[in-house]
Design a protein around this motif. Structure first.
Motif, PDB file in Angstrom:
ATOM      1  N   ALA A  20      23.341  48.741  44.260  1.00 60.18           N
ATOM      2  CA  ALA A  20      23.875  49.335  43.035  1.00 60.18           C
ATOM      3  C   ALA A  20      25.316  48.920  42.831  1.00 60.18           C
ATOM      4  CB  ALA A  20      23.758  50.861  43.099  1.00 60.18           C
ATOM      5  N   GLY A  21      26.089  48.888  43.939  1.00 58.69           N
ATOM      6  CA  GLY A  21      27.484  48.485  43.837  1.00 58.69           C
ATOM      7  C   GLY A  21      27.612  47.030  43.430  1.00 58.69           C
ATOM      8  N   ALA A  22      26.681  46.196  43.929  1.00 59.09           N
ATOM      9  CA  ALA A  22      26.737  44.772  43.637  1.00 59.09           C
ATOM     10  C   ALA A  22      26.372  44.476  42.195  1.00 59.09           C
ATOM     11  CB  ALA A  22      25.807  44.017  44.585  1.00 59.09           C
ATOM     12  N   GLU A  23      25.751  45.422  41.479  1.00 60.95           N
ATOM     13  CA  GLU A  23      25.314  45.202  40.109  1.00 60.95           C
ATOM     14  C   GLU A  23      26.439  45.406  39.111  1.00 60.95           C
ATOM     15  OE1 GLU A  23      22.005  47.759  39.608  1.00 60.95           O
ATOM     16  OE2 GLU A  23      20.670  46.572  40.844  1.00 60.95           O
ATOM     17  N   THR A  24      27.613  45.776  39.573  1.00 64.87           N
ATOM     18  CA  THR A  24      28.759  45.982  38.685  1.00 64.87           C
ATOM     19  C   THR A  24      29.807  44.903  38.929  1.00 64.87           C
ATOM     20  OG1 THR A  24      28.429  48.386  38.621  1.00 64.87           O
ATOM     21  CG2 THR A  24      30.599  47.576  38.020  1.00 64.87           C
ATOM     22  N   LEU A  25      30.221  44.239  37.868  1.00 59.60           N
ATOM     23  CA  LEU A  25      31.300  43.265  37.957  1.00 59.60           C
ATOM     24  C   LEU A  25      32.586  43.966  37.539  1.00 59.60           C
ATOM     25  CD1 LEU A  25      32.155  40.274  38.398  1.00 59.60           C
ATOM     26  CD2 LEU A  25      31.903  39.981  35.923  1.00 59.60           C
ATOM     27  N   ARG A  26      33.457  44.201  38.519  1.00 63.58           N
ATOM     28  CA  ARG A  26      34.720  44.888  38.249  1.00 63.58           C
ATOM     29  C   ARG A  26      35.793  43.849  37.931  1.00 63.58           C
ATOM     30  NH1 ARG A  26      35.494  47.425  43.857  1.00 63.58           N
ATOM     31  NH2 ARG A  26      34.840  45.282  44.302  1.00 63.58           N
TER      32      ARG A  26
END
Length: 267
Positions: A20-26
């Motif tokens: 889930a964390g990897a699915e967000t590009l910050r």
């Protein structure tokens, strides 16, 4: 067997959180450098919410970030960060990429990696339309002028190329430079052409001096382009390069023109 199943379920849960964390590009950006990026209070078709509240981000950089995130299959998250804090924020893992009108200079390349450029411009000097430097056509015309640039940028360092210049203390951001010019505390500030055009939209009393070949600032190609900054060895580098190379020059020009027309102060 029961303990084994519990362990497997726990592992799956941990992996789920990681994915889930990897699915967000910050993406880190200043959100204060129109038309590349800015902050606005209202949502909009092109705007993206800023993490932890604080309004919405829009601008050319935001549109590039949207394209990159979409093609990566990731959600986009904008992390508003002061200019000086962007490289450190990237290296510390506060965000995954810098998309903030940042030039891939040799000094910055020592600590972070850069993609291929996603915009190229030239350097100009923003002045008062009715001021003594409005008709300047060469750096030599600015002898004695009070000129500044943004703190910790290439824009500030090139001021030394102006013969006889009265170099002023660097200012923190473009808002501060606009205020200083409008109040008469400086005679001009160094900017990329899109930033100068943006300032003129919100300040009709402004103009800018552009220069013929050989009459302006001496720059390297890396100094007048902007690229995406990534952590050293980032696995995103090759994929983002492919995405950026797929954006045509016509599309880039169109996005920049639309960003300048859309910036809040243009109203």
């Amino acid at each position: 067997m029961r303990k084994l199943l519990i362990g497997i379920l726990a592992l799956m849960l941990v992996m789920g959180y990681a994915l889930a964390g990897a699915e967000t590009l910050r993406v880190g950006m200043e959100c204060n450098y129109a038309p590349f990026n800015w902050t606005q209070t209202e949502p909009g078709e092109y705007a993206v919410p800023i993490k932890d509240g604080g309004g919405y981000a829009d601008g050319y950089d935001v549109q590039i970030a949207r394209i990159v995130a979409e093609q990566l299959g990731m959600e986009l998250e904008i992390v508003k960060t002061e200019w000086d804090g962007l490289p450190l924020g990237l290296m510390s893992g506060k965000f995954d990429a810098i998309i903030a009108g940042m030039s891939p200079t040799q000094e910055r390349k020592l600590s972070i990696d850069f993609t291929v450029p996603y915009y190229e411009s030239d350097l100009v000097i923003v002045v008062l339309k009715d001021g003594p430097y409005a008709q300047a056509t060469s750096l030599a015309d600015f002898a004695g002028a009070r000129i500044t640039g943004q703190l910790n940028t290439f824009h500030y360092s090139v001021i030394d190329q102006i013969p006889g210049v009265n170099k002023q203390t660097a200012l923190e951001n473009f808002t501060a430079m606009i205020v200083a010019l409008a109040s008469g505390r400086i005679d001009g500030y160094v900017s990329e052409r899109p930033g100068a055009l943006s300032a003129m939209i919100s300040n009709p009393e402004f103009s800018f001096a552009a220069f013929e070949d050989g009459q302006g600032f001496e720059t390297l190609a890396e100094d007048i382009t902007v690229a995406v900054g990534l952590q050293k060895g980032s696995p995103l580098l090759d994929r983002i390069n492919e995405i950026l190379e797929g954006i045509s020059e016509d599309e880039r020009v169109k996005m920049m023109k639309e960003a300048m027309a859309r910036q809040p102060l243009s109203e």
